[in-house]
Design a protein around this motif. Sequence first.
Motif, PDB file in Angstrom:
ATOM      1  N   ASN A   1      37.531 -49.999 -22.453  1.00  0.00           N
ATOM      2  CA  ASN A   1      36.370 -50.722 -22.978  1.00  0.00           C
ATOM      3  C   ASN A   1      35.088 -50.283 -22.267  1.00  0.00           C
ATOM      4  OD1 ASN A   1      37.934 -52.184 -24.766  1.00  0.00           O
ATOM      5  ND2 ASN A   1      38.146 -53.953 -23.410  1.00  0.00           N
ATOM      6  N   ARG A   2      35.160 -50.162 -20.963  1.00  0.00           N
ATOM      7  CA  ARG A   2      33.960 -49.807 -20.198  1.00  0.00           C
ATOM      8  C   ARG A   2      33.533 -48.361 -20.436  1.00  0.00           C
ATOM      9  NH1 ARG A   2      34.246 -52.834 -14.305  1.00  0.00           N
ATOM     10  NH2 ARG A   2      35.234 -54.769 -15.028  1.00  0.00           N
ATOM     11  N   LEU A   3      34.510 -47.456 -20.492  1.00  0.00           N
ATOM     12  CA  LEU A   3      34.183 -46.060 -20.767  1.00  0.00           C
ATOM     13  C   LEU A   3      33.590 -45.899 -22.165  1.00  0.00           C
ATOM     14  CD1 LEU A   3      37.304 -44.237 -19.262  1.00  0.00           C
ATOM     15  CD2 LEU A   3      34.972 -44.145 -18.368  1.00  0.00           C
ATOM     16  N   GLU A   4      34.223 -46.507 -23.130  1.00  0.00           N
ATOM     17  CA  GLU A   4      33.776 -46.335 -24.512  1.00  0.00           C
ATOM     18  C   GLU A   4      32.440 -47.011 -24.775  1.00  0.00           C
ATOM     19  OE1 GLU A   4      37.266 -47.585 -26.641  1.00  0.00           O
ATOM     20  OE2 GLU A   4      38.393 -45.809 -25.978  1.00  0.00           O
ATOM     21  N   ALA A   5      32.108 -48.012 -24.001  1.00  0.00           N
ATOM     22  CA  ALA A   5      30.808 -48.677 -24.146  1.00  0.00           C
ATOM     23  C   ALA A   5      29.655 -47.746 -23.791  1.00  0.00           C
ATOM     24  CB  ALA A   5      30.762 -49.929 -23.275  1.00  0.00           C
ATOM     25  N   VAL A   6      29.955 -46.703 -22.984  1.00  0.00           N
ATOM     26  CA  VAL A   6      28.893 -45.749 -22.612  1.00  0.00           C
ATOM     27  C   VAL A   6      29.134 -44.366 -23.224  1.00  0.00           C
ATOM     28  CG1 VAL A   6      28.293 -46.959 -20.485  1.00  0.00           C
ATOM     29  CG2 VAL A   6      30.069 -45.179 -20.425  1.00  0.00           C
ATOM     30  N   GLY A   7      30.028 -44.290 -24.204  1.00  0.00           N
ATOM     31  CA  GLY A   7      30.221 -43.043 -24.927  1.00  0.00           C
ATOM     32  C   GLY A   7      31.205 -42.077 -24.322  1.00  0.00           C
ATOM     33  N   LEU A   8      32.069 -42.530 -23.421  1.00  0.00           N
ATOM     34  CA  LEU A   8      33.111 -41.687 -22.846  1.00  0.00           C
ATOM     35  C   LEU A   8      34.479 -42.154 -23.344  1.00  0.00           C
ATOM     36  CD1 LEU A   8      31.879 -41.459 -19.134  1.00  0.00           C
ATOM     37  CD2 LEU A   8      31.725 -39.668 -20.885  1.00  0.00           C
ATOM     38  N   SER A   9      35.487 -41.323 -23.152  1.00  0.00           N
ATOM     39  CA  SER A   9      36.829 -41.729 -23.552  1.00  0.00           C
ATOM     40  C   SER A   9      37.869 -40.939 -22.785  1.00  0.00           C
ATOM     41  CB  SER A   9      37.047 -41.516 -25.055  1.00  0.00           C
ATOM     42  OG  SER A   9      37.420 -40.181 -25.333  1.00  0.00           O
ATOM     43  N   THR A  10      39.127 -41.326 -22.955  1.00  0.00           N
ATOM     44  CA  THR A  10      40.254 -40.563 -22.412  1.00  0.00           C
ATOM     45  C   THR A  10      41.105 -40.007 -23.547  1.00  0.00           C
ATOM     46  OG1 THR A  10      41.816 -42.423 -22.322  1.00  0.00           O
ATOM     47  CG2 THR A  10      40.298 -42.175 -20.460  1.00  0.00           C
ATOM     48  N   THR A  11      40.619 -40.055 -24.769  1.00  0.00           N
ATOM     49  CA  THR A  11      41.377 -39.625 -25.940  1.00  0.00           C
ATOM     50  C   THR A  11      41.775 -38.162 -25.832  1.00  0.00           C
ATOM     51  OG1 THR A  11      39.993 -41.120 -27.258  1.00  0.00           O
ATOM     52  CG2 THR A  11      41.406 -39.582 -28.462  1.00  0.00           C
TER      53      THR A  11
ATOM     54  N   THR B   1      28.976 -45.752 -14.485  1.00  0.00           N
ATOM     55  CA  THR B   1      30.153 -46.465 -14.993  1.00  0.00           C
ATOM     56  C   THR B   1      31.440 -45.841 -14.471  1.00  0.00           C
ATOM     57  OG1 THR B   1      28.995 -47.163 -16.997  1.00  0.00           O
ATOM     58  CG2 THR B   1      31.399 -47.137 -17.089  1.00  0.00           C
ATOM     59  N   VAL B   2      31.500 -44.497 -14.477  1.00  0.00           N
ATOM     60  CA  VAL B   2      32.677 -43.805 -13.936  1.00  0.00           C
ATOM     61  C   VAL B   2      32.887 -44.189 -12.473  1.00  0.00           C
ATOM     62  CG1 VAL B   2      33.581 -41.534 -13.299  1.00  0.00           C
ATOM     63  CG2 VAL B   2      32.558 -41.873 -15.549  1.00  0.00           C
ATOM     64  N   GLY B   3      31.803 -44.236 -11.701  1.00  0.00           N
ATOM     65  CA  GLY B   3      31.908 -44.611 -10.295  1.00  0.00           C
ATOM     66  C   GLY B   3      32.339 -46.051 -10.098  1.00  0.00           C
ATOM     67  N   GLU B   4      31.804 -46.951 -10.912  1.00  0.00           N
ATOM     68  CA  GLU B   4      32.163 -48.373 -10.792  1.00  0.00           C
ATOM     69  C   GLU B   4      33.627 -48.600 -11.141  1.00  0.00           C
ATOM     70  OE1 GLU B   4      29.289 -50.054 -13.390  1.00  0.00           O
ATOM     71  OE2 GLU B   4      27.682 -50.101 -11.881  1.00  0.00           O
ATOM     72  N   ILE B   5      34.123 -47.928 -12.180  1.00  0.00           N
ATOM     73  CA  ILE B   5      35.538 -48.046 -12.536  1.00  0.00           C
ATOM     74  C   ILE B   5      36.412 -47.561 -11.386  1.00  0.00           C
ATOM     75  CG2 ILE B   5      37.342 -47.097 -14.041  1.00  0.00           C
ATOM     76  CD1 ILE B   5      35.247 -47.129 -16.306  1.00  0.00           C
ATOM     77  N   SER B   6      36.007 -46.446 -10.779  1.00  0.00           N
ATOM     78  CA  SER B   6      36.754 -45.916  -9.637  1.00  0.00           C
ATOM     79  C   SER B   6      36.888 -46.954  -8.537  1.00  0.00           C
ATOM     80  CB  SER B   6      36.050 -44.670  -9.098  1.00  0.00           C
ATOM     81  OG  SER B   6      36.514 -44.342  -7.808  1.00  0.00           O
ATOM     82  N   GLN B   7      35.791 -47.586  -8.205  1.00  0.00           N
ATOM     83  CA  GLN B   7      35.815 -48.545  -7.098  1.00  0.00           C
ATOM     84  C   GLN B   7      36.603 -49.806  -7.438  1.00  0.00           C
ATOM     85  OE1 GLN B   7      31.755 -48.680  -4.960  1.00  0.00           O
ATOM     86  NE2 GLN B   7      31.298 -47.662  -6.906  1.00  0.00           N
ATOM     87  N   GLU B   8      36.534 -50.217  -8.690  1.00  0.00           N
ATOM     88  CA  GLU B   8      37.187 -51.479  -9.069  1.00  0.00           C
ATOM     89  C   GLU B   8      38.664 -51.315  -9.394  1.00  0.00           C
ATOM     90  OE1 GLU B   8      36.498 -55.214 -12.185  1.00  0.00           O
ATOM     91  OE2 GLU B   8      34.928 -53.709 -11.865  1.00  0.00           O
ATOM     92  N   PHE B   9      39.035 -50.164  -9.977  1.00  0.00           N
ATOM     93  CA  PHE B   9      40.395 -50.037 -10.501  1.00  0.00           C
ATOM     94  C   PHE B   9      41.201 -48.871  -9.913  1.00  0.00           C
ATOM     95  CE2 PHE B   9      37.871 -51.879 -14.041  1.00  0.00           C
ATOM     96  CZ  PHE B   9      38.523 -53.101 -14.154  1.00  0.00           C
ATOM     97  N   ALA B  10      40.575 -47.942  -9.189  1.00  0.00           N
ATOM     98  CA  ALA B  10      41.259 -46.714  -8.804  1.00  0.00           C
ATOM     99  C   ALA B  10      41.224 -46.452  -7.300  1.00  0.00           C
ATOM    100  CB  ALA B  10      40.647 -45.528  -9.555  1.00  0.00           C
ATOM    101  N   ARG B  11      41.043 -47.503  -6.519  1.00  0.00           N
ATOM    102  CA  ARG B  11      40.997 -47.382  -5.053  1.00  0.00           C
ATOM    103  C   ARG B  11      39.969 -46.333  -4.600  1.00  0.00           C
ATOM    104  NH1 ARG B  11      47.341 -47.805  -2.968  1.00  0.00           N
ATOM    105  NH2 ARG B  11      47.976 -49.472  -4.404  1.00  0.00           N
ATOM    106  N   GLY B  12      38.909 -46.177  -5.374  1.00  0.00           N
ATOM    107  CA  GLY B  12      37.833 -45.273  -5.011  1.00  0.00           C
ATOM    108  C   GLY B  12      38.027 -43.824  -5.410  1.00  0.00           C
ATOM    109  N   THR B  13      39.192 -43.475  -5.959  1.00  0.00           N
ATOM    110  CA  THR B  13      39.451 -42.080  -6.309  1.00  0.00           C
ATOM    111  C   THR B  13      38.654 -41.649  -7.541  1.00  0.00           C
ATOM    112  OG1 THR B  13      41.369 -42.686  -7.656  1.00  0.00           O
ATOM    113  CG2 THR B  13      41.775 -42.130  -5.346  1.00  0.00           C
TER     114      THR B  13
END
Length: 563
Positions: free
Chosen positions: A157-167, A121-133
């Motif tokens: 939403n995507r991070l929290e769905a798998v038990g991660l957060s930025t809190t 999920t972290v990798g997919e978010i990177s590719q979709e929203f963070a220009r791969g970073t």
Amino acid sequence: MAATPQNPATPRRKVSRHRGEGQWAVGHFTPLNGNEQFKKDDDGLNVRTRIETIYSKRGFDSIDPNDLRGRMRWWGLYTQRKPGIDGGKTAILEPEELDDTYFMLRVRIDGGRLTTRQLRTVGEISQEFARGTADITDRQNVQYHWIRIEDVPEIWNRLEAVGLSTTEACGDTPRVILGSPVAGIAEDEIIDGTPAVDEIHRRVIGNPAFSNLPRKFKTAISGSPLLDVAHEINDVAFVGVVHPEHGPGFDLWVGGGLSTNPKIGQRLGAWVPLDEVPDVYEGVISIFRDYGYRRLRTRARLKFLVADWGAEKFREVLEEEYLRRKLIDGPAPAQPLERWRDHVGVHRQKDGRFYVGFAPRVGRVDGATLTKIAELAEAHGSGRLRTTVEQKMIVLDVEENRIDSLVEGLEALDLTVHPTPFRRGTMACTGIEYCKLAIVETKARGSALIDELERRIPDFDEPITININGCPNACARIQVADIGLKGQLVLNDKGEQVEGFQVHLGGALGLEAGFGRKVRGLKVTSEELADYVERVLKRFQAEREEGERFATWAARASEEALS
């Protein structure tokens, strides 16, 4: 149980209202600096609602300045550096001139623990929203760049769905809880601190009682004899020890930290059993909240309070005002037997399976690579991974007959399991590429330095740490590296101002922890960096005594040998 949080409406006792150091517990509530004012006006945790309902819908220009450069940090968001601004302007321009309209977003990974699903999920978010970073930090987190405010709610939403957060991944808050990356699996583990990490997270993270601290608060918990969480430079740390009467538990340290005024943490001489770690942690963070210095930001870390009080008074206040009981005296942790403590390589677990640690280049990976790592781990029977405080990663639970295939797969991704000392020991912060505080480039410089040193000194086989920082703030721990490089502008041989580094030599953690030596006037340009490091390492090879570490040699070497 920790004492009730203090604020101007509910002082603990009748006290005078003078300026002092801004300590709530002794009545110093005014005057407020800008940071204390915006925290008093509104808790940083509350900004999430505005991000979801206003800013993500109306865009960057709709963001209130106190949210943009203040409260949004409570949810892991910093504006990143606008491209094209050189290091000479870092300290000159106003914040709004340095701000890009994109954000760095930090994902907190407490204890460095990830499932393959989470990493994917972290990798997919990177590719979709963070220009791969997706950089791995030296605090076990992952950092994205190029994040648009419009995308933040979906990322959450995507991070929290798998038990991660930025809190509370940033801000004046309890930051990520560092934990041994081999907690619960290592054959030589003294005690598994995982239950304490989880309970502290449950009690404290996102809790308004602890969301307004004087500044950031860093935590480390490890039961590994390798001392693998840099406990000496955290605000509070629990280090695995065996008490001669009570058995395995933790030694308590407080007041460590680096930046421009570095201090090694102090032992309180107290042994803490596993089930009491959360209570003791809550007491320490409450002391920081109530007695921490809030008037000046430059003195607002716990290390300054501990330095002024001393370990004896700090322990006394912790016991009498917060815990309401005495702590048990206990032993200090033993010196680690190994000099590398990053868990890179192939190691047997206590269940008979193996964990495999590997080294990205200076923590720099990308979303596609993280996704491939998750797939590779799953294909070799693993569902768990860990990040380390040395910008490394580990795949857990690998059967012996699958090790070679996994190693080959990682090597194909340029993630080496058997790195050279230079690949293994070089660390770099974000640098001028994205950071608004930076003066020089770091990640690419570190990667190029690795290549040069591997080419020039292929026979070098001693553990060596080379930490590269883009500014004086020491995110890459320059003062405790064998070779620490603090980014600054320097003059080249033509008298031109160029990117370069002040050099620190002989710092260490774990083995005789201490800060590096600064040789008067020793600075190198970025272009000269590989030449300088090659020269000093070859002198070390030529002059060292049998079994001597670089840090020990650097402490006794002449200034000529180090220049």
